[in-house]
Design a protein around this motif. Structure first.
Motif, PDB file in Angstrom:
ATOM      1  N   ALA A   1       3.737   5.461  -5.862  1.00 25.09           N
ATOM      2  CA  ALA A   1       3.547   5.485  -7.313  1.00 25.09           C
ATOM      3  C   ALA A   1       2.547   6.559  -7.734  1.00 25.09           C
ATOM      4  O   ALA A   1       2.655   7.121  -8.836  1.00 25.09           O
ATOM      5  CB  ALA A   1       3.085   4.114  -7.806  1.00 25.09           C
ATOM      6  N   GLN A   2       1.583   6.856  -6.868  1.00 25.21           N
ATOM      7  CA  GLN A   2       0.555   7.850  -7.172  1.00 25.21           C
ATOM      8  C   GLN A   2       1.012   9.277  -6.870  1.00 25.21           C
ATOM      9  O   GLN A   2       0.351  10.239  -7.272  1.00 25.21           O
ATOM     10  CB  GLN A   2      -0.705   7.545  -6.363  1.00 25.21           C
ATOM     11  CG  GLN A   2      -1.365   6.216  -6.667  1.00 25.21           C
ATOM     12  CD  GLN A   2      -1.931   6.170  -8.066  1.00 25.21           C
ATOM     13  OE1 GLN A   2      -2.613   7.094  -8.507  1.00 25.21           O
ATOM     14  NE2 GLN A   2      -1.654   5.098  -8.782  1.00 25.21           N
ATOM     15  N   HIS A   3       2.135   9.441  -6.186  1.00 22.74           N
ATOM     16  CA  HIS A   3       2.575  10.761  -5.745  1.00 22.74           C
ATOM     17  C   HIS A   3       3.302  11.495  -6.873  1.00 22.74           C
ATOM     18  O   HIS A   3       4.429  11.154  -7.228  1.00 22.74           O
ATOM     19  CB  HIS A   3       3.502  10.630  -4.534  1.00 22.74           C
ATOM     20  CG  HIS A   3       4.055  11.943  -4.057  1.00 22.74           C
ATOM     21  ND1 HIS A   3       3.270  12.915  -3.474  1.00 22.74           N
ATOM     22  CD2 HIS A   3       5.314  12.465  -4.089  1.00 22.74           C
ATOM     23  CE1 HIS A   3       4.012  13.952  -3.158  1.00 22.74           C
ATOM     24  NE2 HIS A   3       5.260  13.710  -3.530  1.00 22.74           N
ATOM     25  N   GLU A   4       2.642  12.493  -7.433  1.00 25.67           N
ATOM     26  CA  GLU A   4       3.220  13.355  -8.467  1.00 25.67           C
ATOM     27  C   GLU A   4       4.011  12.548  -9.501  1.00 25.67           C
ATOM     28  O   GLU A   4       5.207  12.784  -9.726  1.00 25.67           O
ATOM     29  CB  GLU A   4       4.118  14.417  -7.818  1.00 25.67           C
ATOM     30  CG  GLU A   4       3.371  15.310  -6.847  1.00 25.67           C
ATOM     31  CD  GLU A   4       4.286  16.298  -6.114  1.00 25.67           C
ATOM     32  OE1 GLU A   4       5.517  16.249  -6.330  1.00 25.67           O
ATOM     33  OE2 GLU A   4       3.754  17.121  -5.332  1.00 25.67           O
TER      34      GLU A   4
ATOM     35  N   ARG B   1      13.346   7.999  -7.045  1.00 26.04           N
ATOM     36  CA  ARG B   1      12.746   7.947  -8.379  1.00 26.04           C
ATOM     37  C   ARG B   1      13.762   8.540  -9.353  1.00 26.04           C
ATOM     38  O   ARG B   1      14.186   9.691  -9.193  1.00 26.04           O
ATOM     39  CB  ARG B   1      11.427   8.727  -8.380  1.00 26.04           C
ATOM     40  CG  ARG B   1      10.617   8.553  -9.649  1.00 26.04           C
ATOM     41  CD  ARG B   1       9.145   8.854  -9.413  1.00 26.04           C
ATOM     42  NE  ARG B   1       8.899  10.170  -8.836  1.00 26.04           N
ATOM     43  CZ  ARG B   1       7.711  10.561  -8.382  1.00 26.04           C
ATOM     44  NH1 ARG B   1       6.682   9.722  -8.403  1.00 26.04           N
ATOM     45  NH2 ARG B   1       7.550  11.772  -7.880  1.00 26.04           N
ATOM     46  N   LEU B   2      14.158   7.750 -10.374  1.00 21.74           N
ATOM     47  CA  LEU B   2      15.240   8.131 -11.268  1.00 21.74           C
ATOM     48  C   LEU B   2      14.756   8.299 -12.706  1.00 21.74           C
ATOM     49  O   LEU B   2      13.808   7.645 -13.139  1.00 21.74           O
ATOM     50  CB  LEU B   2      16.342   7.055 -11.240  1.00 21.74           C
ATOM     51  CG  LEU B   2      16.876   6.646  -9.863  1.00 21.74           C
ATOM     52  CD1 LEU B   2      17.974   5.598 -10.029  1.00 21.74           C
ATOM     53  CD2 LEU B   2      17.367   7.838  -9.069  1.00 21.74           C
TER      54      LEU B   2
ATOM     55  N   ILE C   1      10.483   4.433  -9.963  1.00 13.48           N
ATOM     56  CA  ILE C   1      11.055   4.133  -8.659  1.00 13.48           C
ATOM     57  C   ILE C   1      12.060   2.996  -8.811  1.00 13.48           C
ATOM     58  O   ILE C   1      11.750   1.939  -9.360  1.00 13.48           O
ATOM     59  CB  ILE C   1       9.949   3.776  -7.657  1.00 13.48           C
ATOM     60  CG1 ILE C   1       9.121   5.034  -7.322  1.00 13.48           C
ATOM     61  CG2 ILE C   1      10.531   3.157  -6.386  1.00 13.48           C
ATOM     62  CD1 ILE C   1       7.932   4.778  -6.435  1.00 13.48           C
ATOM     63  N   ALA C   2      13.286   3.217  -8.321  1.00 13.41           N
ATOM     64  CA  ALA C   2      14.359   2.230  -8.432  1.00 13.41           C
ATOM     65  C   ALA C   2      14.726   1.613  -7.090  1.00 13.41           C
ATOM     66  O   ALA C   2      15.300   0.529  -7.057  1.00 13.41           O
ATOM     67  CB  ALA C   2      15.598   2.871  -9.061  1.00 13.41           C
TER      68      ALA C   2
ATOM     69  N   ILE D   1       0.833  -1.208   0.000  1.00 18.00           N
ATOM     70  CA  ILE D   1       0.000   0.000   0.000  1.00 18.00           C
ATOM     71  C   ILE D   1       0.865   1.253   0.000  1.00 18.00           C
ATOM     72  O   ILE D   1       0.526   2.267  -0.637  1.00 18.00           O
ATOM     73  CB  ILE D   1      -0.994  -0.010   1.181  1.00 18.00           C
ATOM     74  CG1 ILE D   1      -2.135   0.999   0.960  1.00 18.00           C
ATOM     75  CG2 ILE D   1      -0.307   0.263   2.501  1.00 18.00           C
ATOM     76  CD1 ILE D   1      -3.067   0.629  -0.167  1.00 18.00           C
ATOM     77  N   LEU D   2       2.028   1.201   0.655  1.00 11.83           N
ATOM     78  CA  LEU D   2       2.938   2.343   0.614  1.00 11.83           C
ATOM     79  C   LEU D   2       3.536   2.502  -0.774  1.00 11.83           C
ATOM     80  O   LEU D   2       3.680   3.632  -1.275  1.00 11.83           O
ATOM     81  CB  LEU D   2       4.032   2.178   1.662  1.00 11.83           C
ATOM     82  CG  LEU D   2       3.578   2.343   3.114  1.00 11.83           C
ATOM     83  CD1 LEU D   2       4.680   1.917   4.079  1.00 11.83           C
ATOM     84  CD2 LEU D   2       3.138   3.768   3.406  1.00 11.83           C
TER      85      LEU D   2
END
Length: 276
Positions: A57-60, A117-118, A67-68, A51-52
């Motif tokens: 993934a939904q954040h901006e 996040r890259l 996300i790596a 859930i985190l």
């Protein structure tokens, strides 16, 4: 009550065939399927990680980034029932961002997750992976995790393991059998993150229990050099116990196309309450 019998009388749980019910504005409610193995009134870190990851993934989101790495710090008991996830950007950037999600229940942060996040680009001409492959699922045998572990989350997982599986070293494939969030189609990588914490129970060095030892992890670190796909998470797993009460579970993660990343969990080793 036997250790694998399902508790349906625990108040405050969502009545859904998923790990979570979305109650809007970052608020969720867990179901019996998210129930933990160490305490029947807490959530398992597996779906809580999922859930985190979903909220991160939904954040901006940006189409040119992914996300790596996700680092989960477990700050205390993860209570079942209602909770909130609060997301934020710690370090904005054009090519590198650090974002955060906090799992808040009863006014307390139970888990803090931070993710790098890259920026993505075409590096196919130099791509190479050194991690070894593992036996495919059709060469493995069915394994019932509920024979070893209690809790609703473990019952929600399908699993098989290789014939070479032994205490402290093993290979397994696992998948969730219910959705992460009721009515939501989560990305494959998010659903796989939602079972990643189960790696600490795949090839235990000793059988868990009150008359044996307990060895909960206090973190979960996941690095992904490739975004995974599919329903099944393959795990090449090893468990080391030190001589001073600290252990480590290490895993190479796979999907149907091969290895895609690694995970580590530091463990606190303690005698069960039934030991003198």
């Amino acid at each position: 009550m036997g250790k694998n019998e399902e508790r349906t009388d625990i108040p405050g749980l969502a009545d859904v065939e998923a790990y979570y019910e979305d109650r809007g504005n970052g608020h969720f409610r867990s179901s019996i399927h998210a129930q933990g193995a160490w305490n029947e009134r807490e959530q398992h870190m597996g779906p809580a990680s999922g859930i985190l990851a979903h909220c991160l993934a939904q954040h901006e989101p940006r189409e040119d980034m992914r996300i790596a790495r996700i680092s989960f710090e477990i700050l205390g008991m993860i209570p079942g029932g209602d909770f909130e996830v609060v997301t934020s950007t710690i370090r904005p950037g054009r090519t590198i961002e650090l974002i955060q999600a906090e799992f808040v229940a009863g006014g307390r942060v139970a888990i803090r997750a931070q993710a790098w996040r890259l920026i993505t680009s075409d590096t196919s001409s130099i791509s190479a992976i050194e991690d070894p492959s593992i036996p495919p699922r059709d060469e493995c045998v069915v394994w019932n995790g509920s024979d070893v572990w209690p809790g609703g989350f473990i019952r929600s997982i399908d699993s098989v393991h290789a014939s070479t599986h032994r205490p402290g070293r093993g290979t397994a494939w696992i998948r969730p059998t219910v959705p992460l969030i009721d009515g939501v189609d989560s990305p494959d990588w998010v659903r796989l993150i939602g079972v990643a914490d189960a790696t600490n129970g795949i090839a235990t060095r000793v059988a868990p229990g009150p008359d044996s030892w307990i060895f909960p992890n206090v973190d979960l670190q996941i690095h992904m050099y490739r975004e995974p796909a599919g329903e099944w998470l393959g795990i090449d797993n090893s468990v080391s116990f030190g001589a001073d009460g600290i252990g480590l579970t290490s895993s190479i993660f796979h999907d149907e196309d091969g290895p895609f990343g690694r995970a580590e969990q530091i463990l606190t080793l303690r005698k069960g309450p039934g030991q003198s």
